[in-house]
Structures are given as structure tokens and as C-alpha cells.
Motif scaffolding. Structure first.
Motif, PDB file in Angstrom:
ATOM      1  N   THR A  94      -3.612   2.938  -6.753  1.00 61.30           N
ATOM      2  CA  THR A  94      -2.444   2.403  -7.453  1.00 61.30           C
ATOM      3  C   THR A  94      -2.145   0.976  -7.006  1.00 61.30           C
ATOM      4  OG1 THR A  94      -1.510   4.628  -7.626  1.00 61.30           O
ATOM      5  CG2 THR A  94      -0.004   2.782  -7.959  1.00 61.30           C
ATOM      6  N   VAL A  95      -2.154   0.757  -5.698  1.00 56.95           N
ATOM      7  CA  VAL A  95      -1.884  -0.581  -5.166  1.00 56.95           C
ATOM      8  C   VAL A  95      -2.916  -1.577  -5.689  1.00 56.95           C
ATOM      9  CG1 VAL A  95      -1.802  -1.967  -3.061  1.00 56.95           C
ATOM     10  CG2 VAL A  95      -0.701   0.277  -3.119  1.00 56.95           C
ATOM     11  N   TRP A  96      -4.174  -1.165  -5.725  1.00 56.45           N
ATOM     12  CA  TRP A  96      -5.237  -2.059  -6.217  1.00 56.45           C
ATOM     13  C   TRP A  96      -5.019  -2.406  -7.687  1.00 56.45           C
ATOM     14  CZ3 TRP A  96      -8.989  -1.579 -10.014  1.00 56.45           C
ATOM     15  CH2 TRP A  96     -10.019  -2.535 -10.003  1.00 56.45           C
ATOM     16  N   THR A  97      -4.705  -1.415  -8.526  1.00 50.49           N
ATOM     17  CA  THR A  97      -4.508  -1.684  -9.955  1.00 50.49           C
ATOM     18  C   THR A  97      -3.302  -2.584 -10.180  1.00 50.49           C
ATOM     19  OG1 THR A  97      -3.255   0.391 -10.144  1.00 50.49           O
ATOM     20  CG2 THR A  97      -5.602   0.456 -10.728  1.00 50.49           C
ATOM     21  N   GLN A  98      -2.283  -2.431  -9.353  1.00 48.75           N
ATOM     22  CA  GLN A  98      -1.107  -3.295  -9.495  1.00 48.75           C
ATOM     23  C   GLN A  98      -1.440  -4.739  -9.106  1.00 48.75           C
ATOM     24  OE1 GLN A  98       1.631  -1.098  -7.053  1.00 48.75           O
ATOM     25  NE2 GLN A  98       2.469   0.068  -8.779  1.00 48.75           N
ATOM     26  N   ARG A  99      -2.231  -4.909  -8.063  1.00 50.87           N
ATOM     27  CA  ARG A  99      -2.632  -6.256  -7.657  1.00 50.87           C
ATOM     28  C   ARG A  99      -3.508  -6.920  -8.713  1.00 50.87           C
ATOM     29  NH1 ARG A  99      -4.245  -5.087  -1.321  1.00 50.87           N
ATOM     30  NH2 ARG A  99      -2.111  -5.048  -0.494  1.00 50.87           N
ATOM     31  N   GLN A 100      -4.302  -6.105  -9.403  1.00 48.70           N
ATOM     32  CA  GLN A 100      -5.153  -6.636 -10.468  1.00 48.70           C
ATOM     33  C   GLN A 100      -4.390  -6.797 -11.780  1.00 48.70           C
ATOM     34  OE1 GLN A 100      -8.339  -7.518  -9.663  1.00 48.70           O
ATOM     35  NE2 GLN A 100      -7.776  -6.847  -7.603  1.00 48.70           N
ATOM     36  N   GLU A 101      -3.098  -6.475 -11.748  1.00 47.89           N
ATOM     37  CA  GLU A 101      -2.242  -6.543 -12.934  1.00 47.89           C
ATOM     38  C   GLU A 101      -2.769  -5.654 -14.059  1.00 47.89           C
ATOM     39  OE1 GLU A 101      -1.822 -10.707 -13.845  1.00 47.89           O
ATOM     40  OE2 GLU A 101      -0.202 -10.928 -12.383  1.00 47.89           O
ATOM     41  N   LEU A 102      -3.266  -4.503 -13.652  1.00 51.48           N
ATOM     42  CA  LEU A 102      -3.728  -3.505 -14.620  1.00 51.48           C
ATOM     43  C   LEU A 102      -2.688  -2.426 -14.860  1.00 51.48           C
ATOM     44  CD1 LEU A 102      -7.351  -2.976 -13.259  1.00 51.48           C
ATOM     45  CD2 LEU A 102      -6.666  -4.366 -15.211  1.00 51.48           C
ATOM     46  N   LEU A 103      -1.727  -2.299 -13.960  1.00 49.18           N
ATOM     47  CA  LEU A 103      -0.754  -1.218 -14.014  1.00 49.18           C
ATOM     48  C   LEU A 103       0.599  -1.755 -13.576  1.00 49.18           C
ATOM     49  CD1 LEU A 103      -0.394   1.857 -14.466  1.00 49.18           C
ATOM     50  CD2 LEU A 103      -0.970   2.180 -12.055  1.00 49.18           C
ATOM     51  N   ALA A 104       1.639  -1.483 -14.375  1.00 49.97           N
ATOM     52  CA  ALA A 104       2.971  -2.009 -14.068  1.00 49.97           C
ATOM     53  C   ALA A 104       3.864  -0.985 -13.402  1.00 49.97           C
ATOM     54  CB  ALA A 104       3.637  -2.514 -15.352  1.00 49.97           C
ATOM     55  N   THR A 105       3.479   0.279 -13.426  1.00 50.58           N
ATOM     56  CA  THR A 105       4.311   1.342 -12.859  1.00 50.58           C
ATOM     57  C   THR A 105       3.629   1.937 -11.639  1.00 50.58           C
ATOM     58  OG1 THR A 105       3.280   3.006 -14.295  1.00 50.58           O
ATOM     59  CG2 THR A 105       5.240   1.867 -15.144  1.00 50.58           C
ATOM     60  N   ASN A 106       4.281   2.928 -11.036  1.00 53.92           N
ATOM     61  CA  ASN A 106       3.725   3.629  -9.874  1.00 53.92           C
ATOM     62  C   ASN A 106       3.655   5.114 -10.184  1.00 53.92           C
ATOM     63  OD1 ASN A 106       2.898   4.617  -7.428  1.00 53.92           O
ATOM     64  ND2 ASN A 106       4.845   4.255  -6.382  1.00 53.92           N
ATOM     65  N   PRO A 107       2.529   5.604 -10.697  1.00 48.91           N
ATOM     66  CA  PRO A 107       2.427   7.026 -11.047  1.00 48.91           C
ATOM     67  C   PRO A 107       2.523   7.966  -9.853  1.00 48.91           C
ATOM     68  CG  PRO A 107       0.705   5.720 -12.098  1.00 48.91           C
ATOM     69  CD  PRO A 107       1.329   4.848 -11.081  1.00 48.91           C
ATOM     70  N   ALA A 108       2.421   7.432  -8.638  1.00 51.92           N
ATOM     71  CA  ALA A 108       2.493   8.287  -7.448  1.00 51.92           C
ATOM     72  C   ALA A 108       3.912   8.441  -6.918  1.00 51.92           C
ATOM     73  CB  ALA A 108       1.601   7.712  -6.345  1.00 51.92           C
ATOM     74  N   ARG A 109       4.891   7.901  -7.635  1.00 51.98           N
ATOM     75  CA  ARG A 109       6.244   7.840  -7.079  1.00 51.98           C
ATOM     76  C   ARG A 109       6.895   9.209  -6.879  1.00 51.98           C
ATOM     77  NH1 ARG A 109       6.381   6.015 -12.354  1.00 51.98           N
ATOM     78  NH2 ARG A 109       7.739   7.147 -13.833  1.00 51.98           N
ATOM     79  N   ARG A 110       6.460  10.215  -7.583  1.00 48.08           N
ATOM     80  CA  ARG A 110       7.067  11.546  -7.446  1.00 48.08           C
ATOM     81  C   ARG A 110       6.362  12.415  -6.407  1.00 48.08           C
ATOM     82  NH1 ARG A 110       7.566  13.055 -13.893  1.00 48.08           N
ATOM     83  NH2 ARG A 110       8.840  11.241 -14.521  1.00 48.08           N
ATOM     84  N   LEU A 111       5.260  11.942  -5.884  1.00 40.84           N
ATOM     85  CA  LEU A 111       4.491  12.727  -4.917  1.00 40.84           C
ATOM     86  C   LEU A 111       4.872  12.312  -3.501  1.00 40.84           C
ATOM     87  CD1 LEU A 111       1.033  12.482  -6.695  1.00 40.84           C
ATOM     88  CD2 LEU A 111       2.528  14.489  -6.620  1.00 40.84           C
ATOM     89  N   GLU A 112       5.009  13.268  -2.625  1.00 41.80           N
ATOM     90  CA  GLU A 112       5.411  12.998  -1.241  1.00 41.80           C
ATOM     91  C   GLU A 112       4.355  13.503  -0.278  1.00 41.80           C
ATOM     92  OE1 GLU A 112       9.171  14.783  -0.546  1.00 41.80           O
ATOM     93  OE2 GLU A 112      10.292  13.396  -1.841  1.00 41.80           O
ATOM     94  N   ARG A 113       4.226  12.783   0.813  1.00 40.29           N
ATOM     95  CA  ARG A 113       3.346  13.238   1.883  1.00 40.29           C
ATOM     96  C   ARG A 113       3.930  14.492   2.524  1.00 40.29           C
ATOM     97  NH1 ARG A 113      -0.523   9.796   3.588  1.00 40.29           N
ATOM     98  NH2 ARG A 113      -0.535  10.668   5.678  1.00 40.29           N
ATOM     99  N   ARG A 114       3.050  15.323   3.030  1.00 34.88           N
ATOM    100  CA  ARG A 114       3.487  16.572   3.663  1.00 34.88           C
ATOM    101  C   ARG A 114       3.410  16.465   5.176  1.00 34.88           C
ATOM    102  NH1 ARG A 114       0.295  21.133   0.008  1.00 34.88           N
ATOM    103  NH2 ARG A 114       1.450  20.791  -1.950  1.00 34.88           N
ATOM    104  N   LYS A 115       4.243  17.232   5.813  1.00 35.30           N
ATOM    105  CA  LYS A 115       4.179  17.293   7.268  1.00 35.30           C
ATOM    106  C   LYS A 115       2.925  18.050   7.673  1.00 35.30           C
ATOM    107  CE  LYS A 115       9.134  17.114   8.244  1.00 35.30           C
ATOM    108  NZ  LYS A 115      10.285  17.807   8.875  1.00 35.30           N
ATOM    109  N   THR A 116       2.242  17.530   8.659  1.00 35.52           N
ATOM    110  CA  THR A 116       1.030  18.199   9.150  1.00 35.52           C
ATOM    111  C   THR A 116       1.400  19.066  10.344  1.00 35.52           C
ATOM    112  OG1 THR A 116       0.534  16.267  10.512  1.00 35.52           O
ATOM    113  CG2 THR A 116      -0.494  16.386   8.347  1.00 35.52           C
ATOM    114  N   ALA A 117       0.930  20.290  10.300  1.00 32.61           N
ATOM    115  CA  ALA A 117       1.246  21.222  11.379  1.00 32.61           C
ATOM    116  C   ALA A 117       0.507  20.837  12.649  1.00 32.61           C
ATOM    117  CB  ALA A 117       0.862  22.646  10.972  1.00 32.61           C
ATOM    118  N   ARG A 118       1.185  20.991  13.759  1.00 34.42           N
ATOM    119  CA  ARG A 118       0.522  20.767  15.041  1.00 34.42           C
ATOM    120  C   ARG A 118      -0.476  21.893  15.291  1.00 34.42           C
ATOM    121  NH1 ARG A 118       4.563  18.601  19.762  1.00 34.42           N
ATOM    122  NH2 ARG A 118       5.038  16.571  18.833  1.00 34.42           N
ATOM    123  N   ARG A 119      -1.677  21.501  15.580  1.00 36.80           N
ATOM    124  CA  ARG A 119      -2.714  22.511  15.779  1.00 36.80           C
ATOM    125  C   ARG A 119      -2.975  22.713  17.258  1.00 36.80           C
ATOM    126  NH1 ARG A 119      -7.219  21.350  11.070  1.00 36.80           N
ATOM    127  NH2 ARG A 119      -5.772  21.142   9.340  1.00 36.80           N
TER     128      ARG A 119
END
Length: 322
Positions: A94-119
Motif C-alpha cells: 500500500t505504501v509503495w502504491t501511494q508513493r507511486q501515486e497509483l492509489l489514493a486511499t488506504n485499503p488496510a485501514r480497517r485491519l489491525e495487527r494482533r498481539k503475539t502470544a508469548r511462547r
């Protein structure tokens, strides 16, 4: 007080360079722009799925959160670390496409990173590793790969992207492109040195670890020329396939019957060296971590050490002869 209005965000159709650019083409160009082979290999699975979800003619400027959600749906039940790895691929694209001016929005905005369990202890016991390495029921290619990963304590992506030209059989080492694209060397011991020539079977170029089938010569599934063996026509063994084969083979030895990951071979190698008394700087030289602090999760002495200490302190143990 006057208020200056900021210009509105341009629509995707008005951005330069978007005319005729499909998502599939943008994915290809983004992957080609990555200099680190390990990063490219890690991102390929995620972004290939994105191109499949959208279809071959879908414009990259019209990507939506729904497209990204459909991609990540494959890993909705995966561990947090796996989810985050695939999300990072989408975010970087997404960041690359925005820098290339190929994409004006952020399709990843609704996705969140998850907490990783301590192993806890992720090291595989030595005896079970030796069983895996020597069991003739497993394919020779897999046994060489597993042994090489353990001997070198290298990342799986680094070993799977090796070409025959990268090997220095005389000095038992290979040249790898590590994180960030740095060129470094990994070293192996006698067991691997005895196996590698048999695996290569006289080949002098092309991928070290080959897929089972010949690579496609055209179409979207055709790999890069560097990923095809010039002798056999077979493509490079992929990380997902190698991971699946290892998990399947190791499930019968895993007490939880889930199987182990290729990364656990690196973890096991470093932890076994720590148990043998190797110092932190020595482990850093082997693992090629930039910072000693990064070794913390590898050198924590785990289950085998706990079992040995418990046995040594057992009050009912047989007395040692004087």
C-alpha cells in the motif's frame, strides 16, 4: 480569522500513472522493486493472493478494504505472528502504491495487527531432530533442507533462496542475502557437507532446492528465470510448501501432534549452542543478529535444561560411583 481550506484528496482516476495499471501488474512491479530476496519471497504469497482475489483486470486504484479483508481471511485462524506477517506485506504494498501515486486511499485501514502470544520453549529436542534428519521415510530433499537449516541456524527464506552458485562446498559455507539485503555467510558441519553433493547431482547453477514439478513457462504462474533450474526445468521450492512438508513430517514426533515450523530449526540450533556453553557474542556471530538483545528469546534455556536440572537434583537418583 480566515480559514484556509486544504485541497481535497484527488480521486484515483486523476492520479498520474494509474491508467491501465492493474493490481496484478502493480504487484509484479512492487515485488521486482524489492532488493532483498528474502523479503520478496516472504511477500509473494500474500500479494499473489491479492492479485487472485481482485482478478487479472482489476485496477489498482480501485482497491478497497473489502479486497484486503478477503486476502486476510485465509489467515483469520492463524497465530498472531503469521497474521501480522501477511498484514505487513499488504501494508508495504500500500505504501509503495501511494508513493507511486497509483492509489489514493488506504485499503488496510480497517485491519489491525494482533498481539503475539508469548511462547515458552520452542526448541526441538536433539533426539527428535536426529530422528527427522535420518528417517528414510522422508524425501531426501527435505532431510537435506532441515539439516542445513539446523547446521547454519539461518532463516528459512535465506536458505530457500540459495542458488548453487552461492555455495562454497570446499569451505562449507554459503553466501546469503540477509534482512535488509546485506550479503553474509552461513556455515554448516560435516553431516550437511556429506549430503549436499548428492542433492546437487552435478548441477552448477540454478536454485539449490527444487520443486517437484517443472515450472510453468508462460502465464501468471511462470516464475522468474532465476528461479528455474536450467538442467531440470523445475522451479524453486517455495516457503509455504517447505513449511507444510516439515509440519506434516514432524507432527508424529510432536507431543501435541501439531508439527513444528522451519523457524524452530533456527531457534533449536541457537538454543542448543547456548546450552553447550557458547557465549552471547559467539551466538551473535552464528545467528548474524545485529544486536545482542535480539538473542534473548533464543538463548533462554528451556525444557531440556529444566529436565536435566530436575534429574540431577532428584533425591532418589542412583548414587554415582566414587
Amino acid at each position: 480569522m480566515s480559514v484556509v481550506a486544504f485541497p481535497s484528496q484527488p480521486s484515483p482516476a486523476t492520479l498520474p500513472g494509474t491508467a491501465g495499471m492493474t493490481t496484478a501488474t502493480a504487484v509484479e512491479r512492487f515485488l521486482d522493486s524489492l532488493t532483498a530476496a528474502t523479503t520478496r519471497a516472504g511477500y509473494t504469497e500474500t500479494l499473489t493472493r491479492l492479485a487472485t482475489v481482485t482478478g487479472p483486470e482489476h485496477p489498482v486504484a480501485a482497491l478497497t478494504p473489502e479486497h484486503y479483508a478477503a486476502v486476510m481471511d485465509r489467515w483469520k485462524a492463524a497465530a498472531g505472528a503469521t497474521w501480522n506477517r501477511h498484514l505487513s506485506a499488504l501494508t508495504s504494498f500500500t505504501v509503495w502504491t501511494q508513493r507511486q501515486e497509483l492509489l489514493a486511499t488506504n485499503p488496510a485501514r480497517r485491519l489491525e495487527r494482533r498481539k503475539t502470544a508469548r511462547r515458552g520453549d520452542r526448541a526441538i529436542p536433539r533426539t527428535r531432530l536426529e530422528t527427522l534428519f535420518t528417517n528414510g521415510a522422508h524425501a531426501f530433499r527435505e532431510r537435506v533442507l532441515w539439516r542445513l537449516l539446523y547446521d547454519t541456524a539461518a532463516r528459512a527464506e535465506e536458505i530457500l533462496t540459495l542458488n548453487v552458485e552461492d555455495l562454497d562446498l570446499e569451505f562449507r559455507r554459503a553466501r546469503v542475502a540477509s534482512k535488509g539485503g546485506a550479503i553474509e555467510y552461513v556455515h554448516w558441519a560435516t553431516p550437511t557437507a556429506r549430503l549436499l553433493p548428492r542433492l546437487l547431482a552435478g548441477r552448477t547453477s540454478g536454485p539449490v532446492f527444487l520443486a517437484d514439478r517443472r515450472a510453468a513457462t508462460s502465464g501468471r504462474r511462470a516464475p522468474a528465470a532465476a528461479d528455474i533450474c536450467p538442467v531440470t526445468g523445475r522451479g524453486r521450492l517455495s516457503y509455504p510448501r517447505a513449511e507444510y512438508l516439515f509440519k506434516t513430517a514432524s507432527a508424529e514426533l510432536d507431543p501435541h501432534r501439531q508439527g513444528w515450523t522451519l523457524h524452530q530449526l533456527r531457534h533449536s540450533a541457537l538454543q542448543h549452542l547456548a546450552q553447550a556453553g557458547r557465549t552471547a557474542p559467539e551466538l551473535q556471530a552464528k545467528s548474524r543478529h545485529q544486536h545482542l538483545a535480539s538473542l534473548g528469546r533464543y538463548v533462554r534455556l528451556g525444557e531440556e535444561t529444566s529436565a536435566r536440572i530436575t534429574a540431577d537434583a532428584d533425591p532418589i537418583r542412583r548414587r554415582r560411583p566414587r
